[in-house]
Motif scaffolding. Structure first.
Motif, short mmCIF file in Angstrom:
data_model
loop_
_atom_site.label_atom_id
_atom_site.label_comp_id
_atom_site.label_asym_id
_atom_site.label_seq_id
_atom_site.Cartn_x
_atom_site.Cartn_y
_atom_site.Cartn_z
N TYR A 2 -5.66 2.48 -9.49
CA TYR A 2 -4.88 3.40 -9.80
C TYR A 2 -4.35 3.20 -11.06
O TYR A 2 -3.96 2.17 -11.57
CB TYR A 2 -3.79 3.50 -8.84
N GLU A 98 0.16 6.16 -3.27
CA GLU A 98 0.09 5.86 -4.53
C GLU A 98 1.71 5.88 -5.19
O GLU A 98 2.10 5.27 -5.96
CB GLU A 98 -0.84 6.44 -5.45
N ASN A 102 4.69 3.26 -6.48
CA ASN A 102 5.11 3.17 -7.85
C ASN A 102 6.54 2.90 -7.49
O ASN A 102 7.04 1.96 -8.13
CB ASN A 102 5.07 4.38 -8.60
N ASP A 115 2.64 5.90 -15.21
CA ASP A 115 1.73 6.33 -14.36
C ASP A 115 1.04 7.47 -15.22
O ASP A 115 1.61 8.37 -15.95
CB ASP A 115 2.33 6.90 -12.96
#
Length: 159
Positions: A2, A98, A102, A115
């Protein structure tokens, strides 16, 4: 893997100017501390970013993350206002897993997360977004709020 980082050099090489600006503002407000407190953040000084920020209250034992304030850009992007609701209910991103990862990094490592991801929205459009999640702490140790800022990139029809 990611596309996220907690490395300031990598983030600064890659990010949009407004994300760089809010990171530098947060960094200056924290000084020698791990993170600033909410009281250190002045809405008047944050005028360039206000329409696209979110403030998320963090509660511990058990962990809960509640949207306290959501800027107009994010409300329009989502199509609704998530204020008062949980991140688990209303997170935006490539996946809920995801997005939660974070927040977990920000809360446990007491670090920012940058991100940059593309994903297909519910409307069927490919969305690009750069986000930064910044920890805030009243006691200098425990993250009790997360400040986020996102730049939504132009949309294109998905393949």
């Amino acid at each position: 893997m990611y596309p996220r980082t907690t490395d300031p050099q990598e983030m600064l090489r890659r990010c949009k100017p407004r994300i760089r600006g809010i990171y530098q503002y947060w960094d200056a407000k924290r000084g020698a501390r791990l993170m600033p407190a909410r009281r250190d953040i002045d809405p008047i000084e944050m005028k360039p970013w206000l329409s696209a920020i979110q403030l998320i209250d963090i509660f511990h034992n058990p962990r809960r993350m509640i949207y306290r304030l959501v800027g107009q850009v994010d409300v329009e992007f989502r199509g609704f206002n998530p204020t008062g609701r949980t991140v688990e209910e209303c997170a935006v991103g490539a996946s809920l897993q995801e997005a939660l990862a974070n927040y977990d990094i920000v809360i446990t490592q007491r670090s920012f997360v940058y991100d940059h991801a593309d994903y297909v929205s519910a409307s069927g459009f490919l969305r690009g977004q750069e986000s930064i999640l910044l920890p805030l702490s009243d006691d200098g140790e425990t993250v009790n709020m997360v400040l986020t800022y996102a730049e939504v990139l132009p949309i294109t029809p998905s393949p």
